[in-house]
Design an enzyme around this catalytic site. Structure first.
Site, PDB file in Angstrom:
ATOM      1  N   LYS A 179     -14.402 -13.970 -44.487  1.00 31.29           N
ATOM      2  CA  LYS A 179     -13.830 -13.891 -45.644  1.00 31.29           C
ATOM      3  C   LYS A 179     -13.248 -12.820 -45.940  1.00 31.29           C
ATOM      4  CE  LYS A 179     -16.471 -13.567 -49.534  1.00 31.29           C
ATOM      5  NZ  LYS A 179     -15.879 -12.654 -50.533  1.00 31.29           N
ATOM      6  N   ASN A 180     -14.099 -11.577 -45.934  1.00 34.38           N
ATOM      7  CA  ASN A 180     -13.531 -10.402 -46.314  1.00 34.38           C
ATOM      8  C   ASN A 180     -12.649  -9.687 -45.357  1.00 34.38           C
ATOM      9  OD1 ASN A 180     -15.084 -10.951 -48.578  1.00 34.38           O
ATOM     10  ND2 ASN A 180     -16.810  -9.512 -47.682  1.00 34.38           N
TER      11      ASN A 180
ATOM     12  N   CYS B 168     -17.773  -8.526 -62.582  1.00 30.53           N
ATOM     13  CA  CYS B 168     -18.410  -9.826 -62.212  1.00 30.53           C
ATOM     14  C   CYS B 168     -19.908  -9.582 -62.487  1.00 30.53           C
ATOM     15  CB  CYS B 168     -17.755 -10.146 -60.817  1.00 30.53           C
ATOM     16  SG  CYS B 168     -18.471  -9.015 -59.629  1.00 30.53           S
TER      17      CYS B 168
ATOM     18  N   ARG C  95     -17.593  -3.114 -60.940  1.00 23.28           N
ATOM     19  CA  ARG C  95     -16.650  -3.275 -60.344  1.00 23.28           C
ATOM     20  C   ARG C  95     -15.346  -2.534 -60.578  1.00 23.28           C
ATOM     21  NH1 ARG C  95     -17.840  -7.896 -56.900  1.00 23.28           N
ATOM     22  NH2 ARG C  95     -16.516  -6.709 -55.549  1.00 23.28           N
TER      23      ARG C  95
ATOM     24  N   ASP D  73     -24.170  -7.202 -49.009  1.00 20.34           N
ATOM     25  CA  ASP D  73     -23.881  -8.730 -48.778  1.00 20.34           C
ATOM     26  C   ASP D  73     -24.781  -9.666 -48.131  1.00 20.34           C
ATOM     27  OD1 ASP D  73     -20.186  -8.496 -48.531  1.00 20.34           O
ATOM     28  OD2 ASP D  73     -21.599  -8.241 -50.239  1.00 20.34           O
TER      29      ASP D  73
ATOM     30  N   ARG E 205     -17.136 -20.484 -52.358  1.00 17.73           N
ATOM     31  CA  ARG E 205     -16.094 -19.317 -52.341  1.00 17.73           C
ATOM     32  C   ARG E 205     -16.190 -18.699 -51.025  1.00 17.73           C
ATOM     33  NH1 ARG E 205     -16.107 -15.152 -57.264  1.00 17.73           N
ATOM     34  NH2 ARG E 205     -14.551 -14.403 -55.692  1.00 17.73           N
TER      35      ARG E 205
HETATM   36  C1  EPZ Z   1     -16.048  -5.440 -50.691  1.00 13.90           C
HETATM   37  O1  EPZ Z   1     -15.774  -5.624 -52.040  1.00 13.90           O
HETATM   38  C2  EPZ Z   1     -16.401  -6.837 -50.306  1.00 13.90           C
HETATM   39  N1  EPZ Z   1     -15.462  -7.994 -50.991  1.00 13.90           N
HETATM   40  C3  EPZ Z   1     -17.752  -7.350 -51.123  1.00 13.90           C
HETATM   41  O2  EPZ Z   1     -18.171  -8.693 -50.682  1.00 13.90           O
HETATM   42  C4  EPZ Z   1     -18.829  -6.147 -50.598  1.00 13.90           C
HETATM   43  O3  EPZ Z   1     -20.085  -6.276 -51.243  1.00 13.90           O
HETATM   44  C5  EPZ Z   1     -18.132  -4.728 -51.038  1.00 13.90           C
HETATM   45  O4  EPZ Z   1     -17.073  -4.664 -50.440  1.00 13.90           O
HETATM   46  C6  EPZ Z   1     -19.204  -3.674 -50.526  1.00 13.90           C
HETATM   47  O5  EPZ Z   1     -19.369  -3.859 -48.950  1.00 13.90           O
HETATM   48  C7  EPZ Z   1     -14.250  -8.067 -50.059  1.00 13.90           C
HETATM   49  O6  EPZ Z   1     -14.174  -7.088 -49.065  1.00 13.90           O
HETATM   50  C8  EPZ Z   1     -13.438  -8.852 -50.751  1.00 13.90           C
HETATM   51  P1  EPZ Z   1     -16.069  -1.946 -52.761  1.00 13.90           P
HETATM   52  P2  EPZ Z   1     -15.223  -4.118 -52.705  1.00 13.90           P
HETATM   53  O7  EPZ Z   1     -15.051  -1.237 -53.455  1.00 13.90           O
HETATM   54  O8  EPZ Z   1     -14.051  -3.576 -51.916  1.00 13.90           O
HETATM   55  C9  EPZ Z   1     -17.698   1.227 -56.208  1.00 13.90           C
HETATM   56  C10 EPZ Z   1     -18.982 -10.634 -51.138  1.00 13.90           C
HETATM   57  O9  EPZ Z   1     -19.990 -11.275 -51.350  1.00 13.90           O
HETATM   58  N2  EPZ Z   1     -16.351   1.458 -56.400  1.00 13.90           N
HETATM   59  O10 EPZ Z   1     -16.539  -1.494 -51.196  1.00 13.90           O
HETATM   60  O11 EPZ Z   1     -14.663  -4.562 -54.056  1.00 13.90           O
HETATM   61  C11 EPZ Z   1     -18.238  -0.274 -56.279  1.00 13.90           C
HETATM   62  O12 EPZ Z   1     -18.582  -0.459 -57.924  1.00 13.90           O
HETATM   63  C12 EPZ Z   1     -18.283  -9.490 -51.553  1.00 13.90           C
HETATM   64  O13 EPZ Z   1     -18.475 -11.215 -50.070  1.00 13.90           O
HETATM   65  C13 EPZ Z   1     -16.212   2.348 -57.370  1.00 13.90           C
HETATM   66  O14 EPZ Z   1     -16.891   3.075 -57.672  1.00 13.90           O
HETATM   67  O15 EPZ Z   1     -16.359  -3.187 -52.919  1.00 13.90           O
HETATM   68  C14 EPZ Z   1     -19.542  -0.445 -55.523  1.00 13.90           C
HETATM   69  O16 EPZ Z   1     -20.569   0.162 -56.156  1.00 13.90           O
HETATM   70  C15 EPZ Z   1     -19.245  -8.934 -52.915  1.00 13.90           C
HETATM   71  N3  EPZ Z   1     -14.695   2.603 -57.478  1.00 13.90           N
HETATM   72  C16 EPZ Z   1     -19.162   0.433 -54.332  1.00 13.90           C
HETATM   73  O17 EPZ Z   1     -18.048   1.217 -54.695  1.00 13.90           O
HETATM   74  C17 EPZ Z   1     -13.557   1.949 -56.983  1.00 13.90           C
HETATM   75  O18 EPZ Z   1     -12.515   2.143 -57.142  1.00 13.90           O
HETATM   76  C18 EPZ Z   1     -18.599  -0.271 -53.281  1.00 13.90           C
HETATM   77  O19 EPZ Z   1     -17.615  -1.174 -53.768  1.00 13.90           O
HETATM   78  C19 EPZ Z   1     -14.262   0.836 -56.073  1.00 13.90           C
HETATM   79  C20 EPZ Z   1     -15.277   0.508 -55.663  1.00 13.90           C
END
Ligand code: EPZ
Length: 420
Positions: A22-23, A116, A121, A307, A399
């Site tokens: 998915k990701n 969410c 996020r 995840d 999802r």
């Molecule tokens: C991706 O989300 C995945 N989703 C998430 O999977 C996964 O949990 C996450 O990466 C971490 O591995 C997809 O790929 C579609 P991040 P993403 O930006 O990219 C912080 C699932 O269950 N952050 O890597 O949105 C954020 O709050 C989903 O399949 C900032 O601070 O996650 C988090 O604490 C859930 N500022 C950390 O970084 C930003 O601008 C990692 O988030 C962006 C993120």
């Protein structure tokens, strides 16, 4: 709305084939916005989130065909630069259309995704990275409005307080493909799904090096062309089935998986006393003897994936002894704790820590899914709990897991759907 009913206690045995990730598929579908040519994506899982992304591509002017795991994306009319709130608010990941729209059209208006249940996020790293490429970005009435006379390559550090960001790396990498000059992303996300996106972009004519490492180099090109690509297997789905085998004391062979994508989890399971036999693209997992409790901290790849945190908590819930699970990516990602406790687990949450004291057995109960991975942890708990578990709001599960109940049924699980 449907609910899932599971009668626990069956040892799951047999083979399961893992679907596309998915990701990986979500940003790769978004990347088709970088060209007017047709793209053919294979191994696309039929998920709520995939279908949401396909709807967004249609709303942006793409022609979309999706059948039997193959998505063909071509140009229907001029690409619109506006991704509206209605669709983006239903799936956070749709924010990854921002980078390709800005790269292709030099303008984009994308609804802020909002938070969410697993956390706030934020998108500050996305904005920081795109501004570094000479984009002007403002927040107007809940939308990110981005414009750039031209995008210029730059060096940008994308590490945040929680480490690297997967989708921020994706957004900046996609925009940088059509910028003038070289971009270097430091503290880039190393997830296999980021690597897969880069491989697709390279097939489209992008010049990318270092993907899969914390430093990615992109040499901008004038334009990108169509390409074909097959999505990598979903390591999180595979991890979930591995745990289903262990929880039920079964013996499951997982097909279509790259074991190296699950290194941290395999390491932890071996520490817990699990015997895992792997080939290049299969894994066979059976429980030999008793499981030992382990302490886990979630980290960016190649660390233990956030995840998989909810799912491994279900396994630790019935592992004698004390396991401490530390959630370092989304400190609030513990909605499953209360529901597991309703099934007889003894889990205490203290901030980003969950202290799990293993119990002899869980008991079936009515529980409620709150997010994608929490719902998977409840399915796992239901498979091993005595009696019946009914899981409501299973649209969360749909999802991110393709045909999950069918795959479990083939392995012997007593699982069916009922109307709420
Ligand atoms: C991706 O989300 C995945 N989703 C998430 O999977 C996964 O949990 C996450 O990466 C971490 O591995 C997809 O790929 C579609 P991040 P993403 O930006 O990219 C912080 C699932 O269950 N952050 O890597 O949105 C954020 O709050 C989903 O399949 C900032 O601070 O996650 C988090 O604490 C859930 N500022 C950390 O970084 C930003 O601008 C990692 O988030 C962006 C993120």
């Amino acid at each position: 709305m449907d609910k899932l009913i599971i009668e626990g206690g069956v040892r799951l045995k047999g083979e399961v084939t893992i679907s596309g990730a998915k990701n990986a598929v979500l940003p790769i579908l978004a990347a088709t916005l970088l060209t007017d040519d047709a793209c053919i994506i294979k191994g696309v899982p039929d998920l709520r989130d995939t279908n949401t992304m396909l709807k967004i591509l249609k709303s942006l002017g793409k022609n979309v065909e999706f059948d039997n795991g193959v998505a063909i994306i071509s140009q229907a009319k001029n690409t619109s630069h506006i991704a509206d709130y209605k669709l983006v608010s239903t799936m956070r990941a749709s924010f990854c259309v921002l980078g390709p729209l800005l790269g292709k059209l030099k303008k984009a208006k994308v609804s802020l995704p909002g938070g969410c249940i697993i956390g706030v996020r934020p998108v500050d790293l996305h904005i920081k990275g795109l501004r570094a490429l000479n984009a002007e970005i403002n927040i107007e009435s809940g939308y990110v409005v981005a414009t750039a006379s031209k995008l210029k390559g730059a060096e940008v550090y994308l590490g945040g307080v929680y480490g690297s960001s997967v989708l921020a790396t994706d957004n900046v990498m996609m925009a940088a493909c059509l910028a003038q000059g070289k971009t270097i992303i430091e503290s880039a996300a190393c997830e296999p799904e980021v690597f897969d996106l880069a491989e697709f972009l390279i097939k489209m004519g992008a010049k990318i090096k270092g993907h899969g490492t914390p430093t990615i180099e992109i040499e901008g090109v004038k334009q990108l062309h169509g390409a074909q690509h097959k999505i990598i297997p979903d390591r999180i789905e595979a991890g979930t089935f591995i745990l289903a085998s262990l929880l039920t004391g079964g013996d499951i062979t997982i097909k279509n998986i790259f074991p190296r994508h699950l290194g941290a989890m395999i390491d932890k399971l071996q520490e817990a006393g699990v015997d895992i036999k792997s080939t290049d693209n299969t894994m066979r997992v059976a429980l030999k003897g008793k499981l030992k409790p382990v302490n886990i901290s979630t980290l960016p790849y190649p660390g233990f994936p956030t995840d998989m945190q909810a799912q491994i908590m279900s396994l630790m819930a019935i592992t004698p002894g004390i396991s401490v699970i530390t959630e370092k990516i989304y400190p609030d990602r513990f909605m499953h704790v209360a529901e597991l406790n309703r099934m007889g687990a003894h889990i205490q949450r203290e901030g980003p820590y969950a202290i799990v004291s293993g119990v002899k057995e869980l008991s079936g109960a009515p529980v409620m899914a709150s997010d994608l991975r929490a719902s998977a942890s409840l399915v796992l708990a239901g498979l091993v709990a005595g009696g019946k578990t009914s899981i409501s709001r299973i649209y969360h599960l749909e999802r991110g897991y393709e045909f999950m109940e069918d795959k479990l049924r083939v392995l012997g699980a007593k699982i069916w759907r009922e109307k709420e």
